[in-house]
Scaffold this motif. Structure first.
Motif, PDB file in Angstrom:
ATOM      1  N   MET A  72     -24.341   0.955  29.840  1.00 15.96           N
ATOM      2  CA  MET A  72     -23.225   0.872  28.900  1.00 15.96           C
ATOM      3  C   MET A  72     -23.967   1.466  27.694  1.00 15.96           C
ATOM      4  O   MET A  72     -25.087   1.348  27.156  1.00 15.96           O
ATOM      5  CB  MET A  72     -22.656  -0.623  28.439  1.00 15.96           C
ATOM      6  N   ARG A  73     -23.025   2.674  26.923  1.00 13.06           N
ATOM      7  CA  ARG A  73     -23.564   3.294  25.781  1.00 13.06           C
ATOM      8  C   ARG A  73     -22.651   2.622  24.500  1.00 13.06           C
ATOM      9  O   ARG A  73     -21.268   2.749  24.668  1.00 13.06           O
ATOM     10  CB  ARG A  73     -23.499   4.648  25.946  1.00 13.06           C
ATOM     11  N   LEU A  74     -23.345   2.283  23.477  1.00 15.75           N
ATOM     12  CA  LEU A  74     -22.550   1.908  22.564  1.00 15.75           C
ATOM     13  C   LEU A  74     -22.776   2.368  21.120  1.00 15.75           C
ATOM     14  O   LEU A  74     -23.897   2.921  21.105  1.00 15.75           O
ATOM     15  CB  LEU A  74     -22.794   0.083  22.286  1.00 15.75           C
ATOM     16  N   LEU A  75     -21.707   2.233  20.258  1.00 15.02           N
ATOM     17  CA  LEU A  75     -22.121   2.848  18.962  1.00 15.02           C
ATOM     18  C   LEU A  75     -21.886   1.590  17.877  1.00 15.02           C
ATOM     19  O   LEU A  75     -20.948   1.118  18.077  1.00 15.02           O
ATOM     20  CB  LEU A  75     -21.047   3.954  18.646  1.00 15.02           C
ATOM     21  N   VAL A  76     -23.079   1.337  17.154  1.00 12.09           N
ATOM     22  CA  VAL A  76     -23.032   0.089  16.277  1.00 12.09           C
ATOM     23  C   VAL A  76     -22.882   1.148  15.066  1.00 12.09           C
ATOM     24  O   VAL A  76     -23.466   1.661  14.558  1.00 12.09           O
ATOM     25  CB  VAL A  76     -24.262  -0.571  16.398  1.00 12.09           C
ATOM     26  N   LEU A 118     -29.198  -5.591  15.919  1.00 11.45           N
ATOM     27  CA  LEU A 118     -28.371  -5.422  17.187  1.00 11.45           C
ATOM     28  C   LEU A 118     -28.894  -4.480  18.083  1.00 11.45           C
ATOM     29  O   LEU A 118     -28.736  -4.431  19.380  1.00 11.45           O
ATOM     30  CB  LEU A 118     -27.070  -5.113  16.423  1.00 11.45           C
ATOM     31  N   GLN A 119     -29.249  -3.199  17.633  1.00 13.58           N
ATOM     32  CA  GLN A 119     -29.763  -2.304  18.636  1.00 13.58           C
ATOM     33  C   GLN A 119     -30.890  -2.851  19.512  1.00 13.58           C
ATOM     34  O   GLN A 119     -30.771  -2.498  20.572  1.00 13.58           O
ATOM     35  CB  GLN A 119     -30.480  -0.823  17.574  1.00 13.58           C
ATOM     36  N   SER A 120     -31.854  -3.453  19.013  1.00 15.91           N
ATOM     37  CA  SER A 120     -33.059  -4.006  19.582  1.00 15.91           C
ATOM     38  C   SER A 120     -32.598  -4.997  20.791  1.00 15.91           C
ATOM     39  O   SER A 120     -32.878  -4.931  21.824  1.00 15.91           O
ATOM     40  CB  SER A 120     -33.981  -4.700  18.915  1.00 15.91           C
ATOM     41  N   ALA A 121     -31.649  -5.901  20.295  1.00 17.97           N
ATOM     42  CA  ALA A 121     -31.135  -6.902  21.168  1.00 17.97           C
ATOM     43  C   ALA A 121     -30.381  -6.375  22.458  1.00 17.97           C
ATOM     44  O   ALA A 121     -30.431  -6.660  23.501  1.00 17.97           O
ATOM     45  CB  ALA A 121     -30.115  -7.953  20.444  1.00 17.97           C
ATOM     46  N   LEU A 122     -29.412  -5.371  22.088  1.00 25.95           N
ATOM     47  CA  LEU A 122     -28.571  -4.527  22.967  1.00 25.95           C
ATOM     48  C   LEU A 122     -29.618  -3.849  24.085  1.00 25.95           C
ATOM     49  O   LEU A 122     -29.336  -3.852  25.140  1.00 25.95           O
ATOM     50  CB  LEU A 122     -27.780  -3.551  22.225  1.00 25.95           C
ATOM     51  N   ARG A 123     -30.651  -3.039  23.596  1.00 22.61           N
ATOM     52  CA  ARG A 123     -31.323  -2.450  24.517  1.00 22.61           C
ATOM     53  C   ARG A 123     -32.225  -3.290  25.411  1.00 22.61           C
ATOM     54  O   ARG A 123     -32.785  -3.018  26.484  1.00 22.61           O
ATOM     55  CB  ARG A 123     -32.553  -1.643  23.544  1.00 22.61           C
ATOM     56  N   ALA A 169     -27.829   2.114  22.625  1.00 26.52           N
ATOM     57  CA  ALA A 169     -27.262   1.753  21.187  1.00 26.52           C
ATOM     58  C   ALA A 169     -27.645   2.599  20.352  1.00 26.52           C
ATOM     59  O   ALA A 169     -28.648   2.799  19.753  1.00 26.52           O
ATOM     60  CB  ALA A 169     -27.505   0.261  21.028  1.00 26.52           C
ATOM     61  N   ASP A 170     -26.577   3.579  19.927  1.00 26.99           N
ATOM     62  CA  ASP A 170     -26.692   4.631  18.654  1.00 26.99           C
ATOM     63  C   ASP A 170     -26.173   3.777  17.435  1.00 26.99           C
ATOM     64  O   ASP A 170     -25.413   2.756  17.443  1.00 26.99           O
ATOM     65  CB  ASP A 170     -25.824   5.790  19.067  1.00 26.99           C
ATOM     66  N   HIS A 171     -26.578   4.288  16.215  1.00 22.90           N
ATOM     67  CA  HIS A 171     -26.423   3.686  15.150  1.00 22.90           C
ATOM     68  C   HIS A 171     -25.784   4.481  13.909  1.00 22.90           C
ATOM     69  O   HIS A 171     -26.214   5.691  14.115  1.00 22.90           O
ATOM     70  CB  HIS A 171     -27.535   2.923  14.525  1.00 22.90           C
ATOM     71  N   ALA A 172     -24.731   4.352  13.553  1.00 24.81           N
ATOM     72  CA  ALA A 172     -24.098   5.269  12.340  1.00 24.81           C
ATOM     73  C   ALA A 172     -23.950   4.167  10.935  1.00 24.81           C
ATOM     74  O   ALA A 172     -23.547   2.769  11.384  1.00 24.81           O
ATOM     75  CB  ALA A 172     -22.587   5.769  12.794  1.00 24.81           C
ATOM     76  N   ASP A 173     -24.238   4.607   9.937  1.00 23.98           N
ATOM     77  CA  ASP A 173     -24.406   3.545   8.701  1.00 23.98           C
ATOM     78  C   ASP A 173     -23.094   3.893   7.642  1.00 23.98           C
ATOM     79  O   ASP A 173     -23.233   3.299   6.581  1.00 23.98           O
ATOM     80  CB  ASP A 173     -25.631   3.775   8.065  1.00 23.98           C
ATOM     81  N   SER A 174     -22.216   4.711   8.241  1.00 24.31           N
ATOM     82  CA  SER A 174     -20.932   5.099   7.418  1.00 24.31           C
ATOM     83  C   SER A 174     -19.685   5.467   8.088  1.00 24.31           C
ATOM     84  O   SER A 174     -20.022   5.709   9.478  1.00 24.31           O
ATOM     85  CB  SER A 174     -21.462   6.068   6.247  1.00 24.31           C
ATOM     86  N   LEU A 175     -18.755   5.645   7.713  1.00 27.47           N
ATOM     87  CA  LEU A 175     -17.561   5.990   8.284  1.00 27.47           C
ATOM     88  C   LEU A 175     -17.738   7.492   8.709  1.00 27.47           C
ATOM     89  O   LEU A 175     -17.547   8.038   9.623  1.00 27.47           O
ATOM     90  CB  LEU A 175     -16.397   5.858   7.297  1.00 27.47           C
ATOM     91  N   ALA A 176     -18.297   8.206   7.788  1.00 32.18           N
ATOM     92  CA  ALA A 176     -18.310   9.650   8.041  1.00 32.18           C
ATOM     93  C   ALA A 176     -19.469   9.911   9.175  1.00 32.18           C
ATOM     94  O   ALA A 176     -19.247  10.692   9.944  1.00 32.18           O
ATOM     95  CB  ALA A 176     -18.844  10.501   6.721  1.00 32.18           C
ATOM     96  N   MET A 178     -29.485   8.557  20.660  1.00 33.90           N
ATOM     97  CA  MET A 178     -29.692   9.523  19.812  1.00 33.90           C
ATOM     98  C   MET A 178     -30.936   9.492  18.950  1.00 33.90           C
ATOM     99  O   MET A 178     -31.507  10.637  18.446  1.00 33.90           O
ATOM    100  CB  MET A 178     -28.437   9.759  18.889  1.00 33.90           C
ATOM    101  N   SER A 179     -31.585   8.228  18.884  1.00 31.58           N
ATOM    102  CA  SER A 179     -32.544   8.301  17.920  1.00 31.58           C
ATOM    103  C   SER A 179     -33.831   8.422  18.629  1.00 31.58           C
ATOM    104  O   SER A 179     -35.221   8.104  18.091  1.00 31.58           O
ATOM    105  CB  SER A 179     -32.763   6.829  17.053  1.00 31.58           C
TER     106      SER A 179
END
Length: 224
Positions: A1-5, A16-21, A27-34, A181-182
């Protein structure tokens, strides 16, 4: 499963990323709407975990954009805004579920499993090829009745290949299935995982083989 946090608090996002992994999820991460909009357009996600209080707006405003791109993708809102009226607003905005902070990670996992079991997202619980079987729910591989233990990355490669057994799986799809992605990935990293997995499958007499086309992708086939 690939998630976006989608979460602007670095500590929460990292936890969250560590726990999901640890549960074999990418688990990829975005810190803003953009940033989230760009990543949703560029990536292929199985589910999105969405905060509301983002620096450039309410996370709920992202849901219509998500639905335009892929209508059925599950969205779980994870936010400190937990009053009844706020929960109702979130669900009416199109979220599949709404979980208030603080929360138990086990509950978040259960809610993820629940939304992925809905008819639009349901997938087989296990796949089998040759003497090899893979329980997708418990992430357990077996050769006949014997456990076939693999490191996390190789297990993710195997899952991506078994889900598409008999078909060529492009390198890009395999990379998305195995790496976030990271992650810093060398050009030959995927090939190294494939090489080790191929050797272990042969040693275990799993009855399958991995065939590859250089620069294109790999295919898992039953040995005849």
């Amino acid at each position: 499963m690939r998630l976006l946090v989608v979460e602007d608090e670095p500590e929460m996002a990292g936890a969250l990323q560590s726990a999901l992994r640890r549960h074999d999820m990418i688990a990829d991460h975005a810190d803003s709407l953009a940033t989230a909009k760009e990543m949703i357009l560029a990536g292929s996600y199985d589910a999105i975990i969405l905060d509301r209080g983002l620096p450039d707006g309410d996370g709920l405003s992202l849901i219509p954009k998500i639905r335009q791109h892929r209508a059925s993708i599950p969205v779980i809102v994870l936010t400190a805004r937990g009053r009844l009226a706020e929960r109702i607003t979130g669900l009416d905005s199109g979220a599949d579920d709404y979980l208030a902070k603080p929360f138990a990670f086990e509950e978040l996992l259960a809610r993820l499993r629940a939304v992925m079991r809905r008819p639009d997202h349901i997938s087989p619980m296990s796949v089998k090829l040759g003497r090899l079987s893979l329980d997708l729910d418990h992430r357990e591989a077996r050769v006949e009745d014997m456990r076939f233990d693999l490191p996390r990355r190789e297990l993710l490669v195997l899952e991506a290949l078994m889900r598409r057994a008999g078909r060529m799986v492009p390198r890009e799809i395999l990379m998305e299935s195995v790496f976030g992605m990271s992650d810093e990935v060398q050009s030959n990293t995927l090939d190294s995982h494939i090489s080790r997995l191929r050797r272990k499958l042969a040693d275990a007499d799993a009855g399958v083989t991995i065939n590859g086309v250089r620069g294109v992708g790999y295919m898992l086939m039953e040995q005849i």
